[in-house]
Write a protein that holds these residues in place. Structure first.
Motif, PDB file in Angstrom:
ATOM      1  N   ARG A 184     -11.753  -2.707  -7.910  1.00 41.32           N
ATOM      2  CA  ARG A 184     -10.970  -3.625  -8.724  1.00 41.32           C
ATOM      3  C   ARG A 184     -10.667  -4.901  -7.973  1.00 41.32           C
ATOM      4  N   LYS A 208      -4.633  -5.137  -8.732  1.00 44.38           N
ATOM      5  CA  LYS A 208      -3.940  -3.863  -8.912  1.00 44.38           C
ATOM      6  C   LYS A 208      -3.452  -3.745 -10.358  1.00 44.38           C
ATOM      7  N   THR A 209      -3.084  -2.535 -10.751  1.00 42.63           N
ATOM      8  CA  THR A 209      -2.555  -2.323 -12.098  1.00 42.63           C
ATOM      9  C   THR A 209      -1.402  -3.265 -12.390  1.00 42.63           C
ATOM     10  N   ASN A 224       0.814  -1.223   0.000  1.00 45.22           N
ATOM     11  CA  ASN A 224       0.000   0.000   0.000  1.00 45.22           C
ATOM     12  C   ASN A 224       0.844   1.268   0.000  1.00 45.22           C
ATOM     13  N   GLN A 244       5.921  -1.904 -10.886  1.00 48.30           N
ATOM     14  CA  GLN A 244       5.045  -2.726 -11.734  1.00 48.30           C
ATOM     15  C   GLN A 244       5.806  -3.669 -12.670  1.00 48.30           C
ATOM     16  N   SER A 246      -6.763   3.344  -6.835  1.00 48.71           N
ATOM     17  CA  SER A 246      -6.688   2.063  -7.540  1.00 48.71           C
ATOM     18  C   SER A 246      -7.946   1.741  -8.354  1.00 48.71           C
ATOM     19  N   CYS A 247      -8.340   2.729  -9.204  1.00 50.92           N
ATOM     20  CA  CYS A 247      -9.542   2.434 -10.011  1.00 50.92           C
ATOM     21  C   CYS A 247      -9.375   2.823 -11.483  1.00 50.92           C
ATOM     22  N   SER A 249      -2.050   6.283  -8.681  1.00 53.99           N
ATOM     23  CA  SER A 249      -0.641   6.015  -8.323  1.00 53.99           C
ATOM     24  C   SER A 249       0.253   7.133  -8.871  1.00 53.99           C
ATOM     25  N   TYR A 257       4.377   2.933  -3.467  1.00 54.92           N
ATOM     26  CA  TYR A 257       4.493   3.985  -4.506  1.00 54.92           C
ATOM     27  C   TYR A 257       5.051   5.282  -3.918  1.00 54.92           C
TER      28      TYR A 257
END
Ligand SMILES: Nc1ncnc2c1ncn2[C@@H]1O[C@H](COP(=O)(O)OP(=O)(O)O)[C@@H](O)[C@H]1O
Ligand SMILES: C[C@@](O)(CCOP(=O)(O)O)CC(=O)O
Ligand SMILES: [Mg+2]
Length: 366
Positions: free
Chosen positions: A245, A248-249, A97, A195, A140-141, A146, A100
């Motif tokens: 979601r 996560k991305t 969490n 990522q 996170s949508c 981020s 980032y």
């Protein structure tokens, strides 16, 4: 964050000598996921903002308050060893969490350390501070929360250290504040580090503002002709936060990266964007949005509820598509000019209990 005037302007108490910063969020109009493999994407900064404050601390620590995640972190920087351990931190060893924002602090400090006069002692460069973030953007949508949180963090840290360096260590001509491009690059290094697979779309759009085309994972302000940009500015988009979601991305981007059909689908998305760039008709624009969405569905990143919203957007608007990494999150709907259609659309969206509806404007960097 102490108080706000409920107009999205956040401030500290008058006696706080904080630095205040903010960053927009973004919607990807076309090309998400394909852009990670070098295909084009078109994105727009929107006026849902992440606000932040930073102030110097006496105690030798970095304190981070992430109000939207209800998380507080403290990093000791008492000794040179503690500072160097933080600057070389493996970001994937900390709680997901907070990674980032912590990574944004780490990468900004490293950038400043590498780009400041070598005579500056690291103990002088890394001043203790308390940083607080609060965002208007649902986390996170698919709206680039981020990137927005990361850019606000980079602005705050570089501005505080810059002011400190100006005051204590370097003549002003040695340190100027970071450019939007420098901050976008640092922000991209954060999303890439976390990522693995990432494009520059979110971070450059949030840092530069306005409407961007990213191609070959590069930003060129001349990519988009003014006529097309002026046409997009006439378009009104409704942003629908459909549902939370499931992933996560980072997970979604990895999943798509492993999809054997991705190259064929990305190539078709690239063809849509070629058609799009000569488009100046909202009905055609809306149809191209639905075509892009249907290709994203083939990548298994849409959901039943998102598809329901796309149908409503096509019925009461001119077209719609999911935006961002998918797996739930947000969809964008191109509205026609009929206010009755818009009312019917919103009434029907509320009937299926979407999580939020935003009417945002394009955000331009001042
Ligand atoms: N306001 C915020 N404060 C702190 N961290 C944030 C904030 N918004 C987003 N983040 C970080 O970004 C992550 C969500 O990023 P991501 O999965 O890419 O979603 P999005 O589509 O919103 O960019 C969160 O789990 C959190 O680590
Ligand atoms: C899926 C992708 O194209 C956009 C991700 O957007 P978001 O993090 O869901 O807002 C990934 C990328 O471009 O880095
Ligand atoms: Mg993101």
């Amino acid at each position: 964050m102490k108080n706000n005037d409920f107009n999205g302007n956040y401030d500290c108490n008058s006696d706080c000598n904080c630095i205040l910063e903010q960053s927009p969020s973004k919607i990807i109009l076309f090309g998400e996921h394909a852009v990670v493999d070098g295909y084009p994407a078109i994105s727009m900064a929107i006026d849902l903002k992440t606000h932040g404050t930073i102030k110097k601390l006496e105690s030798k620590k970095i304190k981070v308050n992430l109000e939207d995640l209800n998380e507080e972190i403290e990093i000791n920087i008492e000794t040179e060893e503690e500072i160097r351990n933080f600057l070389s931190l493996d970001i994937n060893t900390i709680d997901k969490n907070v990674k980032y924002v912590v990574c944004a602090i780490k990468n900004t400090l490293n950038y400043l350390n590498e780009n400041t006069n070598p005579d500056v002692n690291i103990n002088d460069l890394i001043v203790p501070f308390e940083l607080t973030l609060h965002s208007e953007t649902p986390v996170s949508c698919g709206l680039g929360s981020s990137a927005s949180a990361v850019l606000t963090t980079i602005k705050l840290v570089s501005k505080l250290l810059g002011s400190e360096l100006l005051v204590r260590l370097l003549p002003s001509e040695d340190f100027t504040s970071l450019s939007n491009l420098e901050m976008a690059e640092i922000a991209y290094s954060v999303e890439k580090e976390i990522q693995g697979r990432a494009s520059i779309t979110d971070t450059y759009t949030v840092s530069m503002g306005g409407i961007l085309e990213i191609t070959n994972n590069e930003y060129d302000p001349n990519n988009l002709n003014n006529k097309f940009v002026e046409f997009i500015k006439t378009c009104n988009f409704l942003i629908v936060y459909v549902e939370e979601r499931s992933r996560k991305t980072a997970e979604l981007v990895q999943e798509v990266g492993n999809n054997s059909k991705k190259d064929e689908i990305f190539s078709k998305i690239g063809e849509i964007i070629l058609k799009l760039k000569t488009c100046n008709d909202k009905v055609e624009f809306g149809n191209l949005m639905v075509q892009n969405h249907n290709l994203l569905k083939e990548l298994n990143i849409s959901t039943e509820k998102i598809d329901q919203v796309i149908e409503l957007g096509s019925k009461y608007g001119l077209g719609a598509k999911l935006t961002g990494a998918g797996g739930g999150g947000c969809a964008i709907i191109l509205l026609d000019d009929d206010s009755l259609h818009k009312k019917e659309l919103i009434d029907n969206l509320k009937k299926i209990s979407v999580k939020g509806i935003f009417e945002c404007k394009m955000y331009l960097e001042s």
